[in-house]
Design an enzyme around this catalytic site. Sequence first.
Site, mmCIF file in Angstrom:
data_model
loop_
_atom_site.group_PDB
_atom_site.id
_atom_site.type_symbol
_atom_site.label_atom_id
_atom_site.label_comp_id
_atom_site.label_asym_id
_atom_site.label_seq_id
_atom_site.Cartn_x
_atom_site.Cartn_y
_atom_site.Cartn_z
ATOM 1 N N PRO A 2 0.825 -1.216 0.000
ATOM 2 C CA PRO A 2 0.000 0.000 0.000
ATOM 3 C C PRO A 2 0.856 1.262 0.000
ATOM 4 C CG PRO A 2 -0.052 -1.043 2.167
ATOM 5 C CD PRO A 2 0.736 -1.950 1.266
ATOM 6 N N GLU A 3 0.522 2.165 -0.913
ATOM 7 C CA GLU A 3 1.172 3.466 -0.960
ATOM 8 C C GLU A 3 0.076 4.500 -0.722
ATOM 9 O OE1 GLU A 3 3.468 3.772 -4.571
ATOM 10 O OE2 GLU A 3 4.596 1.955 -4.110
ATOM 11 N N LYS A 54 1.617 6.970 4.785
ATOM 12 C CA LYS A 54 1.032 5.627 4.765
ATOM 13 C C LYS A 54 0.437 5.249 6.118
ATOM 14 C CE LYS A 54 4.711 4.392 1.574
ATOM 15 N NZ LYS A 54 5.916 3.558 1.394
ATOM 16 N N ARG A 258 15.085 -2.198 -4.857
ATOM 17 C CA ARG A 258 13.700 -2.160 -5.331
ATOM 18 C C ARG A 258 13.657 -2.021 -6.847
ATOM 19 N NH1 ARG A 258 10.289 1.144 -0.851
ATOM 20 N NH2 ARG A 258 12.084 1.770 0.359
#
Length: 272
Positions: A2-3, A54, A258
């Site tokens: 989730p961002e 977040k 990433r």
Amino acid sequence: VPELPEVEIARRNLQRWTQDRTVTGVEALDPARSPVAPGALEGRRVLAWERRGKLLIGRLEGVTLFSHLGMTGKWVRDPAGRRFLRLRVALSGGLEVGVLDARRLGRTWLVPGRGDDDPAVARLGPDPLADGVHGTGGLGGLDGELLRARLAGGRGAVKTLLLDQGRIAGLGNICAVEACFRAGLHPHTPAAELGAEDLERLARGLREHIARTLEIEDGDEIAYVTQGGHNPFLVYGREGAPCPRCAAAIARETLAGRPTFTCPRCQPPRSP
Ligand SMILES: [Zn+2]
């Protein structure tokens, strides 16, 4: 993972489901990840749900419930019988909400008062959606000037700095990858090399990505792409597929562990 857009959708859902209801029961099924004592929450009315980056921030009478979704967490309604249920909260009117979290990397915890000095919130930079008021503003404050101010003095790649939650709260890997594509910037470009026009384009890319994601992912439950959901993104997760703009094959690289996805033609690395 989730961002900002996914957490904002979760905030809107929680607000819609729980505002003005009173907590009637709490079951912490995973006390290590959800250290919420029932007695500390029961009998309190939900005032509002805010968000900073977040982090979900539930305001109840006299206390604040912080919730970080980690990698796979989600708040759902009517959670009875669901797999990976970690926390259940019953509210007046017969409503129940709960946290599902397969990977157990999320955390939900309760603090007295507003908890503004809790390390989880105190270390966060400004939220690009918030415009000074958590969780209520539009995207108007996210402009080239904000990026210039928040990225100033930073060494390293623009993507790395965008992901620094102390500079700007809420942006994640997908946000950064998609915004750089929209802006025609290679994500590994040193932030110090970006001019005013680059930063304006990057800010517009972020606004467009966040607005579009809020629109297409809106719903009662977050569907994470990494869990096999439909991929709604322009380049993220599309290695080898044609660029939506020029049809060149999308490339995948890794930065700080990433994945980064770019179009080699639309986002050429800058020569020194
Ligand atoms: Zn392209």
